[in-house]
Design a protein around this motif. Structure first.
Motif, PDB file in Angstrom:
ATOM      1  N   ARG A   5      63.885  26.515  62.548  1.00 19.50           N
ATOM      2  CA  ARG A   5      63.199  25.231  62.367  1.00 19.50           C
ATOM      3  C   ARG A   5      63.353  24.450  63.662  1.00 19.50           C
ATOM      4  N   THR A   6      62.241  24.158  64.311  1.00 19.99           N
ATOM      5  CA  THR A   6      62.286  23.524  65.622  1.00 19.99           C
ATOM      6  C   THR A   6      61.520  22.211  65.586  1.00 19.99           C
ATOM      7  N   PHE A   7      62.180  21.119  65.837  1.00 21.23           N
ATOM      8  CA  PHE A   7      61.490  19.833  65.723  1.00 21.23           C
ATOM      9  C   PHE A   7      61.966  18.809  66.753  1.00 21.23           C
ATOM     10  N   ALA A   8      61.104  17.826  67.007  1.00 21.43           N
ATOM     11  CA  ALA A   8      61.407  16.765  67.968  1.00 21.43           C
ATOM     12  C   ALA A   8      61.532  15.443  67.230  1.00 21.43           C
ATOM     13  N   ILE A   9      62.407  14.568  67.729  1.00 20.48           N
ATOM     14  CA  ILE A   9      62.554  13.227  67.157  1.00 20.48           C
ATOM     15  C   ILE A   9      61.865  12.233  68.085  1.00 20.48           C
ATOM     16  N   ILE A  10      60.926  11.471  67.535  1.00 20.66           N
ATOM     17  CA  ILE A  10      60.144  10.550  68.375  1.00 20.66           C
ATOM     18  C   ILE A  10      60.141   9.130  67.802  1.00 20.66           C
ATOM     19  N   MET A  75      68.575  25.513  63.246  1.00 22.00           N
ATOM     20  CA  MET A  75      67.844  24.293  63.571  1.00 22.00           C
ATOM     21  C   MET A  75      67.856  24.063  65.086  1.00 22.00           C
ATOM     22  N   SER A  76      66.679  23.757  65.651  1.00 20.26           N
ATOM     23  CA  SER A  76      66.621  23.339  67.054  1.00 20.26           C
ATOM     24  C   SER A  76      65.996  21.966  67.078  1.00 20.26           C
ATOM     25  N   LEU A  77      66.743  21.020  67.563  1.00 22.84           N
ATOM     26  CA  LEU A  77      66.311  19.623  67.527  1.00 22.84           C
ATOM     27  C   LEU A  77      66.144  19.139  68.968  1.00 22.84           C
TER      28      LEU A  77
END
Ligand SMILES: Nc1nc2c(ncn2[C@@H]2O[C@H](COP(=O)(O)OP(=O)(O)OP(=O)(O)O)[C@@H](O)[C@H]2O)c(=O)[nH]1
Ligand SMILES: [Mg+2]
Length: 523
Positions: A5-10, A75-77
């Motif tokens: 699961r790879t996601f960015a925090i914006i 998880m990749s954040l």
């Protein structure tokens, strides 16, 4: 691959991305003690704000990748900077992500920079989870916040939980699905997990805890959202048509674990990527990936340049031979890492969805496609045109270090570098936002040991041109060259640029350097 699961925090600056990141790491068990954004000397700094200048200023300047395990998921954040001056870096992080966490400040709702980034997410069809933060402070009415998201962003918003009170009277969140109230107790500095108790709404203790007035208001809101609100739908969320909304306070650890659970459960697995030879699926056998970020000197002990690669398909193995779409020669990936902020660990294998760091000095540029097997190219990573220009002056005599520093920071994409065709060969740097001047000067000092000063110049745009022959420049526009001696015009204003275009209809001006611009497969 399926467990990635790879996601960015914006978000807009200061909404609490880095604080939320730190708390997600705490609740995932990836760190034992949470650091703070504005940590005093004795306290830890947040893991994702690892750069010296970030810690000094209490803002994020560069995106940070963090990998951790949770409930069998990898998880990749990516924590991104909110400030507009650093938005090119944030944009690149979005290209590497399969999903997004959007943070809102409960007192401000949807702010400018959030809106801009949301548009990018919409274009890339990225599913978005929304966390409304800072309920420990005076907040807007949650119904208004839901309405704000729907109206301002034009996306359906489905509350998954609901805040009870705000500021000093913020008690916790009510889980709309399970119909339980998560009641929190404040933990002094938010360094550890906040103790939580579960209550049913019918429990008299619930009403007592919240107080009569607040409880009545809360029940009314519940009726409204049950009657008129959007209910959560996984398929709608995954299609980017709906954003589930969560409420809480990252600082005091309220509402973190339900959000983390949702993230693990709902966030999309690795998605396919379009290339010039068709769709690349994460399950395709051969390895493919692209470089979305380069960062030098992350670790003072290594002083190397890391190319961050998003793996799109197949299996990466250490020491494998890779083709770089931009270069003729293939390369051996002998040093490969995974990252946790500044910290790294050697890896032997990686799969689609992973973000890995490769160290091969000088062989990577942002946007490079890396692959095994037949040639292919992913769309180039677009560059933002520089809008601020300044002359960079060395204040001491460490010329070699200065040249290295300028060259490596240019390679990172932090700035563009030009030289005037006439006069002294002092570099002119072009940046997207003026705050980058401070970053350049600070990094030259701390990473290369040179004192340099940047003196702003009155240019507003740079354009490459095929040939400078027969081009006459009016006003204060000047001819310059880039590192490869390709001609560039520095324009004094946007207006000057448009005037030039009108009077030189035959001259092709490029906002990006020709090599990058000539790449096929651009979108
Ligand atoms: N009261 C309160 N303050 C918070 C909360 N979350 C973050 N903050 C504070 O808000 C400020 C900004 O937090 P950051 O986590 O750095 O925000 P950010 O979105 O990462 O900011 P940039 O990366 O610079 O865009 C810091 O002083 C935090 O301590 C919260 O839940 N409640
Ligand atoms: Mg931050």
């Amino acid at each position: 691959m399926a467990r990635r699961r790879t996601f960015a925090i914006i978000s807009h600056p200061d909404a609490g991305k880095t604080t939320l990141t730190e708390k997600l790491l705490l609740y995932a068990g990836a760190i034992e003690l949470a650091g703070a954004v504005r940590g005093r000397h004795a306290r830890r700094h947040a893991t994702s704000d690892w750069m010296e200048l970030e810690q000094q200023r209490g803002i994020s300047i560069t995106s940070a990748a963090l990998e951790f395990e949770l409930k069998g998921r990898r998880m990749s954040l990516i924590d991104t900077p909110g400030h507009n001056d650093f938005s090119e870096d944030t944009y690149r992080a979005l290209i590497a992500a399969d999903g997004v966490v959007m943070v809102l400040d409960a007192a401000n709702g949807v702010e400018d920079q959030t809106r801009k980034l949301f548009e990018v997410c919409r274009r890339h069809r990225l599913p978005i989870l929304t966390f409304v933060n800072k309920f420990d402070r005076p907040s807007k009415d949650p119904l208004d916040l839901v309405d704000d998201v729907e109206r301002t962003l034009g996306i359906a918003a489905a509350p998954v939980n609901w805040p009870i009170g705000d500021a000093e009277r913020f008690r916790g969140v009510y889980d709309l699905g399970n119909r339980t109230l998560l009641r929190y107790e404040r933990e002094a500095h938010g360094q550890y997990r906040a103790p939580v108790a579960l209550l049913s709404l019918d429990d008299p203790a619930a009403r007592e805890l919240v107080g009569d007035t607040l409880f009545a208001h809360f029940r009314e809101s519940l009726d409204v959202i049950r009657e008129a609100g959007t209910s959560f739908d996984l398929a709608e969320y995954r299609a980017g048509r709906q954003t589930p909304m969560f409420f809480g306070s990252a600082l005091t650890n309220f509402g973190i674990e339900p959000f983390l659970e949702a993230l693990v459960e709902f966030a999309p697995p690795p998605q396919p990527h379009l290339s010039d030879t068709g769709m690349v699926r994460p399950t395709d056998e051969r390895f493919t990936g692209f470089v979305f970020k380069i960062q030098a000197n992350m670790d003072p002990r290594h002083r190397d340049r890391v190319a961050f690669v998003r793996v799109c398909s197949g299996r990466f193995t250490k020491d494998m031979t890779l083709a770089n779409s931009r270069l003729v020669k293939s390369l051996r990936a002998s040093r490969a890492y995974r990252f946790f902020g500044r910290d790294r660990e050697t890896i032997e294998v990686a799969y689609a969805g992973d973000i890995i760091g490769l160290v091969n000095p000088g062989q990577f540029a942002i946007g490079d496609t890396l692959h095994s097997g037949p040639a292919l190219r992913f769309p180039d990573v677009p560059r933002f045109p520089a809008e601020h220009f300044g002359r960079i002056r060395l204040k001491d005599t460490r010329y070699k270090q200065f040249d290295d520093g300028v060259k490596q920071l240019e390679e990172e994409g932090l700035m563009q570098v030009f030289y005037l065709s006439t006069g002294r060969r002092e570099p002119i740097v072009g940046v997207v936002g003026a705050l980058q001047y401070d970053v350049i000067a600070s990094r030259l000092r701390s990473e290369y040991g040179v004192m340099a000063e940047i003196e702003p110049m009155g240019y507003a745009a740079a354009r490459w041109l095929g040939s400078a022959d027969g081009v006459s420049l009016g006003g204060s526009n000047v001819l310059a060259v880039d590192r490869q001696d390709r001609p560039v015009i520095l324009f004094e204003s946007e207006w000057g640029l448009r005037y030039f275009e009108r009077h030189h209809p035959d001259v092709v001006l490029l906002a990006e350097s020709p090599v990058t611009a000539a790449k096929p497969g651009r979108t």
